[in-house]
Design an enzyme around this catalytic site. Structure first.
Site, PDB file in Angstrom:
ATOM      1  N   SER A  21      41.564  62.947  31.719  1.00 19.34           N
ATOM      2  CA  SER A  21      40.569  63.040  30.652  1.00 19.34           C
ATOM      3  C   SER A  21      41.257  63.344  29.327  1.00 19.34           C
ATOM      4  CB  SER A  21      39.520  64.094  31.011  1.00 19.34           C
ATOM      5  OG  SER A  21      38.492  64.144  30.047  1.00 19.34           O
ATOM      6  N   ASP A  48      39.281  58.812  28.991  1.00 21.05           N
ATOM      7  CA  ASP A  48      38.669  58.065  30.095  1.00 21.05           C
ATOM      8  C   ASP A  48      37.247  57.630  29.798  1.00 21.05           C
ATOM      9  OD1 ASP A  48      37.801  60.798  30.367  1.00 21.05           O
ATOM     10  OD2 ASP A  48      37.154  60.351  32.401  1.00 21.05           O
ATOM     11  N   ASP A  67      37.068  59.969  24.389  1.00 23.50           N
ATOM     12  CA  ASP A  67      38.284  60.577  24.925  1.00 23.50           C
ATOM     13  C   ASP A  67      39.023  59.546  25.778  1.00 23.50           C
ATOM     14  OD1 ASP A  67      36.535  60.445  27.090  1.00 23.50           O
ATOM     15  OD2 ASP A  67      37.151  62.381  27.905  1.00 23.50           O
TER      16      ASP A  67
END
Length: 464
Positions: A96, A235, A233
């Site tokens: 992430s 992902d 972000d």
């Protein structure tokens, strides 16, 4: 390795084929019951370490008698939606927003996100599993079905030309879905300019964006005359929206605006989202939870109402029930998504003929800002958080106004309300070795002043 608020995280080098295989096999043994087929959907972000870890996941699945379905580098919500539609488990290889030298595995059961109650059985199974090196596996060409279904869900939710006339900057960095974002926005009528794509992974935390990056984006916004700048972000499950002046629209504000535009009557959001949501009176039902999508999902499942959504302070948006967007259905997707709230709010601004900031200003005036101290060991961070909950002296050292707060909430960290209504919330991250501080105040200037003071004092305390 440890489970955080959303998945297993740790140093990328720690995800050896042996350790990865142990977690994959344990997950499939303990949490994949009810799968319609013995298939495992696999996706990844753009970190340098992700392809090797994805190959190890696929090899472990095949060794356990499951067929790996490699969906390639794609947004987490795209993988999740693909797997849930087929009632099969999924694993997303992603860290992430955490640093590039870290990585993680995000697990999805056949019916959706892994629950907190699933974690201990997996850990127990890993502990009791003998170490074995799985056979190698070369990743095939990715199947585009998951990405295409994700894009179609979003395209069908909005009328053609929903973004006609908008000039948008798409901050690409190394976001796994930036091309999808640019193509979707363009297909809905926006004029898009791609900004700063990077072949190297850049960790972007939408709740604590690098000030230098924000300054560059503001300058680009002025140069190009954008109506807004959008991003996600790494992902693709946390949105980033900057208005025409380059000022960030916080994720919780974005979530509330999207929920209102989509006709939600029931909203679930964590403690860290702005209290302006309650003050707005926009929703018939509002529930607060601990931080982390599993807690939001559990609360959505029992929430009243017919149009139920959730969102986190980072803006990740979850849909529990089918929504009606002007006669266009939006199917449930109970996992964080970045693009639905971004498109919804941009489309609403365009429909009303107003700036994005004008929509955001309809919420009562509360400003939420957050920052983090990196490299804070969990035991030190949790110790400080606990001390703030019980000690007047510890709170006074942080801020004299907090010595005797109007309220303290320890649902997730220590959330303190000053007598003047300013909120200071300190918690140890569940995803990374860092301490997070959230401040809510009547204005951005007041929030920034309090946050800067809090961060300086927290750093001095932990550095001493």
């Amino acid at each position: 390795m440890k489970f955080g608020t959303s998945g297993l995280r740790g140093p990328a080098e720690g995800f050896t084929p042996e350790l990865t295989a142990a977690y994959v096999e344990a997950f499939l043994d303990t949490a994949a019951a009810g799968a319609r087929a013995r298939q495992l959907a696999i996706g990844m972000d753009r970190r340098a370490s992700s392809p090797a870890i994805a190959a190890a996941v696929a090899a472990a699945a095949r060794g356990a008698g499951w067929e790996p379905l490699f969906c390639g580098a794609l947004p987490t919500p795209a993988l999740a939606g693909f797997a849930m539609a087929r009632a099969i488990p999924a694993i997303m290889v992603t860290g992430s927003h955490i640093p590039a030298d870290q990585n993680g595995l995000k697990f999805y059961r056949p019916d959706g996100e892994l629950r907190k109650s699933d974690e201990q059985p997996i850990l127990d199974a890993v502990a009791g599993r003998p170490s074995a090196t799985p056979a190698g596996f070369a990743l095939p060409e990715p199947d585009p079905a998951a990405r295409l279904a994700y894009r179609q869900r979003l395209l069908s939710a909005f009328a053609p030309g929903a973004l006609e006339g908008l000039r948008l900057g798409v901050y690409a960095h190394s976001a796994v879905g930036w091309r999808d974002m640019e193509e979707l926005l363009s297909a809905l009528g926006a004029s898009c300019t791609v900004l700063e794509p990077s072949a190297d992974f850049i960790a972007v935390d939408t709740e604590a964006v690098d000030p230098a990056a924000l300054a560059r984006l503001r300058a680009l916004g002025r140069e190009h005359g954008f109506d807004a700048i959008v991003s996600t972000d790494g992902d693709g499950d946390r949105p980033l929206l900057l208005d025409a002046e380059g000022v960030q629209v916080n994720g919780d504000v974005l979530g509330a605006l999207a929920a209102l535009a989509l006709g939600a009557d029931s909203v679930v959001t964590p403690l860290t989202s702005t209290s302006a949501i309650e003050a707005s009176g926009w929703f018939a039902h509002l529930a607060r939870t601990r931080i982390g999508s599993p807690f939001v999902i559990e609360a959505m499942e029992t929430a009243p109402g017919t149009a139920i959504v959730g969102f986190e302070a980072n803006g990740g948006f979850l849909v529990q029930t089918t929504l009606d967007n002007g006669g266009r259905p939006i199917s449930p997707l109970p996992t964080r998504d970045a693009l639905l709230p971004l498109i919804t709010v941009l489309a609403e601004a365009r429909r009303e003929g107003v700036a994005v900031r004008a929509l955001a200003d309809r919420l009562p005036p509360r400003a939420m800002l957050a920052d983090r101290l990196p490299q804070v060991a969990p035991d030190r961070g949790h110790g400080l958080v606990a001390e703030l909950a019980r000690s007047d002296a510890a709170r006074r050292a942080l801020d004299p106004h907090l010595a005797h707060p109007a309220a303290i909430d320890t649902t997730d960290g220590t959330r303190m309300v000053r007598a003047d209504g300013v909120i200071v919330h300190v918690r140890q991250s569940g995803n990374a070795p860092e301490l997070r501080c959230y401040v809510e105040a009547p204005s951005p200037e007041a929030a920034r002043a309090v946050l800067e003071a809090m961060m300086a004092r927290l750093a001095a305390r932990l550095g001493g």
